[in-house]
Structures are given as structure tokens and as C-alpha cells.
Design an enzyme around this catalytic site. Structure first.
Site, PDB file in Angstrom:
ATOM      1  CE  LYS A 187      -4.310   0.930   2.395  1.00  0.00           C
ATOM      2  NZ  LYS A 187      -4.922   0.824   3.712  1.00  0.00           N
TER       3      LYS A 187
HETATM    4  C1  E4P Z   1      -8.123   1.168   4.144  1.00  0.00           C
HETATM    5  O1  E4P Z   1      -7.509   0.810   3.200  1.00  0.00           O
HETATM    6  C2  E4P Z   1      -8.058   2.544   4.678  1.00  0.00           C
HETATM    7  O2  E4P Z   1      -6.814   2.803   5.218  1.00  0.00           O
HETATM    8  C3  E4P Z   1      -9.160   2.713   5.688  1.00  0.00           C
HETATM    9  O3  E4P Z   1     -10.370   2.244   5.113  1.00  0.00           O
HETATM   10  C4  E4P Z   1      -9.319   4.107   6.223  1.00  0.00           C
HETATM   11  O4  E4P Z   1     -10.461   4.145   7.031  1.00  0.00           O
HETATM   12  P1  E4P Z   1     -10.766   5.340   8.071  1.00  0.00           P
HETATM   13  O5  E4P Z   1     -11.069   6.559   7.293  1.00  0.00           O
HETATM   14  O6  E4P Z   1     -11.952   4.844   8.839  1.00  0.00           O
HETATM   15  O7  E4P Z   1      -9.535   5.486   8.920  1.00  0.00           O
END
Ligand code: E4P
Length: 220
Positions: free
Chosen positions: A88
Site C-alpha cells: 500500500k
Molecule cells: C483502508 O484501506 C483505509 O486505510 C481505511 O479504510 C481508512 O479508514 P478510516 O477513514 O476509517 O480510517
């Protein structure tokens, strides 16, 4: 549509897996901290544990570096942990360059922190496997998170990009339903909104009545 769970907690991953609907996992540094994982070695071991749990489903593991060389170094290390690890990488200039290099090396990437269609377009051009538009965080600041998903879906369809749309930052079950209606390839959700899809008061009431009537018929 694929269902990923947005957590680094193994108990939650196992619970979603037990339902038979789990296709993968996304994590981020905040979720790793929330799961109580401390220290680099423990983090790498934890990614491996998650990857084993959901194999062959994909597991997103995020880089911390923000410079090109550092991102590449970390990405190559993360990619060796398990074949189902997807690296990522944030949508910044050095991240974009790294996504292109990693694509050429055969390392799969999830381009994260996507808040505009233009960012998604750049990530797709660079060869990202997934883009992660953050719906909930847009809604949080009075922007329409869902329209970001539909804009990206139109753009990717126009040009036949293979990059998959991974709807992220899910806050409630309607985010999942709307993402599915708009054709998101994947939704990554915390356990609670995922479980909320299952429940309906009419199902509970209907089941209760069927069981009562059965008992009456059998027991008199
Ligand atoms: C996933 O890939 C993301 O990092 C995550 O969904 C972010 O979610 P949040 O906005 O609830 O922190």
C-alpha cells in the site's frame, strides 16, 4: 464484488472469514497500532499471520517511507513476506514513481489516500493494482464520498484500466450497498458495517413467528 475487512485484528478477520464471504484484508499504520502491534519485526510477523489466515486473498500492508528509494526498499521487503501481500503506497509523487517501478518488477500495489478522480487516474496510469478512494473521510468534511467512486468508475471504464476500485473508509452499511451499485470491485469494511448487512428486523420477526408456529404444530 470482493469483500475485504479493514482491520489488523486477527479475531475480527477470523470472524469475517467464518461467514464464508471474506476475500482479503486491508491494514494501515493506524489499524496496526489499534491492534496493539509494536516494533518493526512484530509488524512484519503480524502481516505474515494475516496473510496465512486469508490466503490466497490479498492483504494490503502499507509503507511508511515517503521518498522513492525508501518506498521501494520497504515495498520489496513487504512483498517477500507472502505471495498475497499487496503493498500500500500513498498517492504522492514519489509514491507514483514507485508504483510504476514496482509494477515493472511484478509487485502488486494498492494506491491509498485517494480523495479525487485525478489522483485515481494517475495511480491507474502508473499501474496500481488497486486504488483506495476514502469515502467516509470525504463525507466527514461534507464532500460526497460516493460521487468519487462513480467518477472513478466512469474514468476507468472509458479507458479500460485494469486497476481495481477498492472502496475504503467505510462508515456504515449503505456505503457498502452504494459502492456495490456503482460497481466498485472491492469494498473494505470494518466488521461492524459488514455484519450490519446481515440483519433486518423483519427477518428476526419472521423467523420468530415461523418457530412459534412450528412449535404449536408439533407440541400443540
Ligand atoms: C483502508 O484501506 C483505509 O486505510 C481505511 O479504510 C481508512 O479508514 P478510516 O477513514 O476509517 O480510517
Amino acid at each position: 464484488m470482493k469483500f475485504f475487512i479493514d482491520t489488523a485484528r486477527l479475531d475480527e478477520i477470523r470472524e469475517a472469514k467464518s461467514l464464508g464471504i471474506l476475500d482479503g484484508v486491508t491494514t494501515n499504520p493506524s489499524l496496526m497500532a489499534k491492534a496493539g502491534i509494536k516494533g518493526r519485526e512484530n509488524m512484519l510477523a503480524h502481516y505474515q499471520a494475516i496473510a496465512r489466515e486469508v490466503a490466497p486473498g490479498d492483504v494490503s500492508a502499507e509503507v511508511i517511507a515517503t521518498d522513492y528509494e525508501g518506498i521501494l526498499r520497504e515495498a520489496r521487503e513487504l512483498a517477500t513476506l507472502a505471495p498475497n501481500i499487496v503493498v500500500k503506497i500513498p498517492i504522492i509523487a514519489d509514491g507514483l514513481k514507485a508504483i510504476r517501478t514496482l509494477k515493472d518488477e511484478g509487485i502488486r500495489t494498492n494506491c491509498t489516500l485517494i480523495f479525487s478522480p485525478g489522483q485515481a487516474l494517475l495511480a491507474a496510469k502508473a499501474g496500481a493494482t488497486y486504488v483506495s478512494p476514502f469515502i467516509g473521510r470525504l463525507d466527514d468534511i461534507s464532500h460526497d464520498g460516493m460521487s468519487l467512486i462513480s467518477d472513478i468508475a466512469v474514468i476507468f471504464a472509458n479507458y479500460g484500466f485494469e486497476t481495481q476500485i477498492l472502496a475504503a473508509s467505510i462508515r456504515h452499511p449503505m456505503h457498502i450497498i452504494e459502492s456495490a451499485k456503482l460497481g466498485a470491485d472491492v469494498v473494505t469494511s470494518p466488521l461492524k458495517p459488514l455484519m450490519a448487512l446481515l440483519h433486518h428486523p423483519l427477518t428476526d420477526r419472521g423467523l420468530q413467528k415461523f418457530l412459534e408456529d412450528y412449535r404449536k404444530a408439533v407440541e400443540g
